[in-house]
Write a protein that holds these residues in place. Structure first.
Motif, PDB file in Angstrom:
ATOM      1  N   VAL A   1      -8.992   3.524  -7.432  1.00  0.00           N
ATOM      2  CA  VAL A   1      -7.606   3.113  -7.608  1.00  0.00           C
ATOM      3  C   VAL A   1      -7.360   2.713  -9.066  1.00  0.00           C
ATOM      4  O   VAL A   1      -8.066   1.867  -9.610  1.00  0.00           O
ATOM      5  CB  VAL A   1      -7.260   1.920  -6.682  1.00  0.00           C
ATOM      6  CG1 VAL A   1      -5.826   1.456  -6.916  1.00  0.00           C
ATOM      7  CG2 VAL A   1      -7.457   2.301  -5.224  1.00  0.00           C
ATOM      8  N   ASP A   2      -6.373   3.364  -9.681  1.00  0.00           N
ATOM      9  CA  ASP A   2      -5.917   2.989 -11.022  1.00  0.00           C
ATOM     10  C   ASP A   2      -4.492   2.455 -10.921  1.00  0.00           C
ATOM     11  O   ASP A   2      -3.654   3.056 -10.244  1.00  0.00           O
ATOM     12  CB  ASP A   2      -5.889   4.215 -11.956  1.00  0.00           C
ATOM     13  CG  ASP A   2      -7.281   4.622 -12.417  1.00  0.00           C
ATOM     14  OD1 ASP A   2      -8.222   3.819 -12.255  1.00  0.00           O
ATOM     15  OD2 ASP A   2      -7.416   5.736 -12.946  1.00  0.00           O
ATOM     16  N   MET A   3      -4.233   1.340 -11.606  1.00  0.00           N
ATOM     17  CA  MET A   3      -2.873   0.789 -11.633  1.00  0.00           C
ATOM     18  C   MET A   3      -2.463   0.527 -13.071  1.00  0.00           C
ATOM     19  O   MET A   3      -3.282   0.054 -13.865  1.00  0.00           O
ATOM     20  CB  MET A   3      -2.804  -0.539 -10.878  1.00  0.00           C
ATOM     21  CG  MET A   3      -3.087  -0.422  -9.393  1.00  0.00           C
ATOM     22  SD  MET A   3      -2.891  -2.048  -8.615  1.00  0.00           S
ATOM     23  CE  MET A   3      -3.377  -1.630  -6.935  1.00  0.00           C
TER      24      MET A   3
ATOM     25  N   VAL B   1      -2.697  -5.136  -2.682  1.00  0.00           N
ATOM     26  CA  VAL B   1      -2.849  -3.715  -2.323  1.00  0.00           C
ATOM     27  C   VAL B   1      -4.264  -3.441  -1.829  1.00  0.00           C
ATOM     28  O   VAL B   1      -4.469  -2.789  -0.800  1.00  0.00           O
ATOM     29  CB  VAL B   1      -2.508  -2.799  -3.519  1.00  0.00           C
ATOM     30  CG1 VAL B   1      -2.913  -1.358  -3.231  1.00  0.00           C
ATOM     31  CG2 VAL B   1      -1.018  -2.852  -3.825  1.00  0.00           C
ATOM     32  N   THR B   2      -5.253  -3.970  -2.548  1.00  0.00           N
ATOM     33  CA  THR B   2      -6.636  -3.674  -2.154  1.00  0.00           C
ATOM     34  C   THR B   2      -6.956  -4.295  -0.795  1.00  0.00           C
ATOM     35  O   THR B   2      -7.629  -3.676   0.022  1.00  0.00           O
ATOM     36  CB  THR B   2      -7.648  -4.159  -3.215  1.00  0.00           C
ATOM     37  OG1 THR B   2      -7.394  -5.526  -3.503  1.00  0.00           O
ATOM     38  CG2 THR B   2      -7.559  -3.374  -4.487  1.00  0.00           C
TER      39      THR B   2
ATOM     40  N   ILE C   1       6.579  -3.116   0.761  1.00  0.00           N
ATOM     41  CA  ILE C   1       6.176  -2.459  -0.491  1.00  0.00           C
ATOM     42  C   ILE C   1       4.664  -2.293  -0.541  1.00  0.00           C
ATOM     43  O   ILE C   1       4.149  -1.204  -0.829  1.00  0.00           O
ATOM     44  CB  ILE C   1       6.694  -3.271  -1.700  1.00  0.00           C
ATOM     45  CG1 ILE C   1       8.210  -3.084  -1.822  1.00  0.00           C
ATOM     46  CG2 ILE C   1       5.991  -2.854  -2.983  1.00  0.00           C
ATOM     47  CD1 ILE C   1       8.883  -4.086  -2.729  1.00  0.00           C
ATOM     48  N   ILE C   2       3.936  -3.351  -0.249  1.00  0.00           N
ATOM     49  CA  ILE C   2       2.471  -3.292  -0.314  1.00  0.00           C
ATOM     50  C   ILE C   2       1.943  -2.244   0.671  1.00  0.00           C
ATOM     51  O   ILE C   2       1.068  -1.436   0.335  1.00  0.00           O
ATOM     52  CB  ILE C   2       1.852  -4.683  -0.006  1.00  0.00           C
ATOM     53  CG1 ILE C   2       2.243  -5.685  -1.089  1.00  0.00           C
ATOM     54  CG2 ILE C   2       0.330  -4.590   0.141  1.00  0.00           C
ATOM     55  CD1 ILE C   2       1.708  -5.379  -2.473  1.00  0.00           C
ATOM     56  N   ASN C   3       2.484  -2.234   1.878  1.00  0.00           N
ATOM     57  CA  ASN C   3       2.007  -1.273   2.884  1.00  0.00           C
ATOM     58  C   ASN C   3       2.368   0.163   2.509  1.00  0.00           C
ATOM     59  O   ASN C   3       1.604   1.085   2.766  1.00  0.00           O
ATOM     60  CB  ASN C   3       2.572  -1.608   4.267  1.00  0.00           C
ATOM     61  CG  ASN C   3       1.871  -2.809   4.861  1.00  0.00           C
ATOM     62  OD1 ASN C   3       0.713  -3.066   4.552  1.00  0.00           O
ATOM     63  ND2 ASN C   3       2.566  -3.557   5.689  1.00  0.00           N
ATOM     64  N   THR C   4       3.544   0.336   1.920  1.00  0.00           N
ATOM     65  CA  THR C   4       3.936   1.687   1.517  1.00  0.00           C
ATOM     66  C   THR C   4       3.021   2.203   0.419  1.00  0.00           C
ATOM     67  O   THR C   4       2.587   3.356   0.445  1.00  0.00           O
ATOM     68  CB  THR C   4       5.399   1.713   1.025  1.00  0.00           C
ATOM     69  OG1 THR C   4       6.230   1.153   2.035  1.00  0.00           O
ATOM     70  CG2 THR C   4       5.852   3.127   0.716  1.00  0.00           C
ATOM     71  N   ILE C   5       2.705   1.344  -0.537  1.00  0.00           N
ATOM     72  CA  ILE C   5       1.837   1.765  -1.638  1.00  0.00           C
ATOM     73  C   ILE C   5       0.408   2.001  -1.146  1.00  0.00           C
ATOM     74  O   ILE C   5      -0.255   2.957  -1.541  1.00  0.00           O
ATOM     75  CB  ILE C   5       1.835   0.695  -2.766  1.00  0.00           C
ATOM     76  CG1 ILE C   5       3.224   0.578  -3.399  1.00  0.00           C
ATOM     77  CG2 ILE C   5       0.790   1.021  -3.836  1.00  0.00           C
ATOM     78  CD1 ILE C   5       3.719   1.800  -4.136  1.00  0.00           C
ATOM     79  N   SER C   6      -0.075   1.142  -0.273  1.00  0.00           N
ATOM     80  CA  SER C   6      -1.489   1.231   0.118  1.00  0.00           C
ATOM     81  C   SER C   6      -1.746   2.293   1.177  1.00  0.00           C
ATOM     82  O   SER C   6      -2.822   2.877   1.220  1.00  0.00           O
ATOM     83  CB  SER C   6      -1.992  -0.129   0.620  1.00  0.00           C
ATOM     84  OG  SER C   6      -1.222  -0.552   1.710  1.00  0.00           O
TER      85      SER C   6
END
Lengths: 300, 229
Positions: B11-13, B41-42, B220-225
């Motif tokens: 994972v890169d952010m 996220v992690t 948001i967190i769930n959509t990204i992860s």
């Protein structure tokens, strides 16, 4: 001589959710006269992660798979005509939209209202063959397992090239049932001979394995080590539970076998072959996939 | 069989943070959001049995080239976490809200820097996430090019920047399956253009995430992860 509907030996499901009462999968199976249906749906947890107060705080993904599954059930019981399915699905989505909270503030292409996948097989059981229709949207799959091996019947709505690359590349889903954008429910008619096993599966069943070969082995090895359907169901559940990181739902229709011993015996050799040729081989898994996929993709 | 098999993610952010004067009253909130975001996220991915084998985070702090000159853009390399957590947190804590001039800022140039990051191309599965926090509309690309500090090779307009982001048919600088863009930005030009037209975007239209409710943050967190669009 058996009646046509006696050719359907068994119909069942195996399902588990990662978090109790929050699983985003749903299923339906039924038999009416000589017609049957198996359906596995998977609410899309990423794009459908918005929670709705009006739906007890559940996510759009959770609501969508159940609502659309209800639409599929109504369609099978009331119509079962191919051209009517989209209308029943849209009606189910309309109900979701009607009772949903006011639109949230989050925008963008990653967010969709009530998104779900669907993999559905309906079958018309005849004396010497079965006429099936597969319906699907998203990355849930319809399969057929026979003595020649596992065959994927439906093409994933993912950007990846094939079932193997979709395991490793985490491809973006380019089509799903949802209430925000247009979508397509694909359909395909196939005539299959007896005996065979038809399956619908959400990606939690197959998406956490190294290769499609391992999914076939999971199915057949659990079968040949069982003494009856109940034991097979338990074994399937145990094995998928061990490898998956997601909710999973597998619906199974077993057709055209004499009895369970016949089912089991039909896959003993194939199970040994897959283990030896594909799983215990020192060859690169991608080279093995190149060999395996010719038969696996026979209906694609 | 694959009983011990685990799918792993690299994972890169990249965090693009508006550091102009108008952010003064919320810069501390944004800094805390940045420090918490990668952890949230992690942990959401871990809950889904998506194991992260490598996590890297990079900062792009932006202002306004015409007003702020050499202080208009602070760009770091990737920090490897958890090994370089201390350096990463120190960098985030050192950001301060200052300068900026007119209402709009050079956020698109910051986004361009982020898109052209040296993304990890290894690993079984990848996630490439850009997060933008700003309270301002963006200038058009090239607005500040009279500044001697304006970078060479910058995307000349929104069309070129969109090509850098890419699409299924025409991939850009990021992995089309792995890329995600999260905008905490006003519903104003050109953020709303990006929100409406680019793939893989989630846009929370507010001032840099101000007023974000818990349920919205979870979404948001769930959509990204979660893996699939």
């Amino acid at each position: 001589m058996k009646n046509a509907n006696q050719e359907l030996n068994s119909i069942f499901y195996v399902a588990e959710e990662m978090v109790n009462d929050n699983g985003e999968d749903c299923f339906y199976h039924d038999v009416i006269d000589n017609k049957f249906i198996i359906a596995s749906l998977d609410g899309c947890g990423g794009s459908g992660s918005k929670r709705y107060k009006n739906f007890s705080g559940k996510t759009g993904a959770y609501v969508a798979s159940r609502a659309v599954c209800g639409g599929v059930k109504a369609w099978f019981l009331e119509s079962n005509e191919e051209e009517d399915l989209p209308t029943y699905v849209q009606d189910a989505l309309s109900v979701c939209k009607k009772y949903a909270d006011k639109a949230g503030r989050i925008m963008g292409s990653l967010s969709k209202a009530f998104p779900t996948t669907a993999a559905i097989i309906t079958g018309n059981i005849l004396r010497d063959k079965c006429e099936i229709t597969c319906y699907w949207a998203g990355d849930s799959r319809c399969y057929m397992l026979d003595a020649k091996g596992l065959h994927q019947l439906t093409e994933d709505d993912l950007d990846g090239q094939d079932a193997m690359s979709n395991l490793t590349n985490d491809g973006v889903m380019n089509n799903s049932i949802n209430a925000s954008t247009s979508f397509e429910i694909h359909s395909k008619k196939i005539v299959v001979g007896y005996p065979c096993i038809l399956l619908t599966a959400t990606d939690g069943c197959f998406g956490y394995l190294n290769s499609p070969m391992e999914f076939e082995y999971l199915l057949t090895d659990s079968l040949v080590k069982s003494k009856n359907i109940t034991e097979w169901k338990i074994a399937l559940n145990e094995r998928m539970n061990t490898v998956t990181g997601d909710d999973y739902t597998l619906c199974v229709a077993v057709c055209g076998f004499a009895d369970f011993e016949d089912i089991r015996n039909s896959f003993v050799k194939r199970n040994e072959y897959v283990a030896e040729k594909y799983l215990n081989s020192q060859q690169d898994v991608n080279d093995l996939w190149d060999i395996y996929k010719k038969n696996y993709s026979l209906y694609l | 069989m694959a009983s011990n098999y685990k799918i792993t993610y690299n994972v890169d952010m990249v965090f693009c943070i508006d550091c102009t004067g108008s952010m003064e009253n919320i810069i501390e909130i944004v800094k805390n959001n940045a420090l918490n975001f990668y952890q949230d996220v992690t942990s959401a991915m871990e809950k889904k049995h998506k194991h992260i084998s490598q996590l890297r985070v990079r900062i792009v702090a932006f202002r306004d080239y015409l007003t702020d000159g050499k202080d208009a853009m602070l760009v770091t390399d990737f920090f490897k976490l958890p090994q370089e957590t201390e350096e990463f947190e120190k960098t985030v804590r050192s950001l301060n809200a200052d300068g900026g001039g007119d209402d709009a800022e050079d956020g698109l140039e910051a986004l361009a820097y982020a898109i052209k990051s040296k993304w990890d191309t290894e690993g079984m599965k990848k996630r490439q996430v850009i997060v933008v926090w700003t309270d301002a509309p963006s200038h058009i690309l090239g607005y500040g090019k009279e500044s001697e500090n304006y970078p060479n090779g910058m995307a000349s307009d929104m069309k070129e920047l969109s090509a850098w982001w890419g699409s299924v048919e025409h991939p850009g600088f990021m992995d089309n399956n792995a890329k995600r863009l999260l905008l905490f930005a006003p519903d104003a030009p050109d953020w709303n253009v990006i929100s409406e037209n680019w793939d893989g975007v989630l846009h929370f239209p507010s001032e840099a995430g101000k007023g974000l409710e818990n349920l919205e943050y979870e979404e948001i967190i769930n959509t990204i992860s979660n893996s699939i669009v």
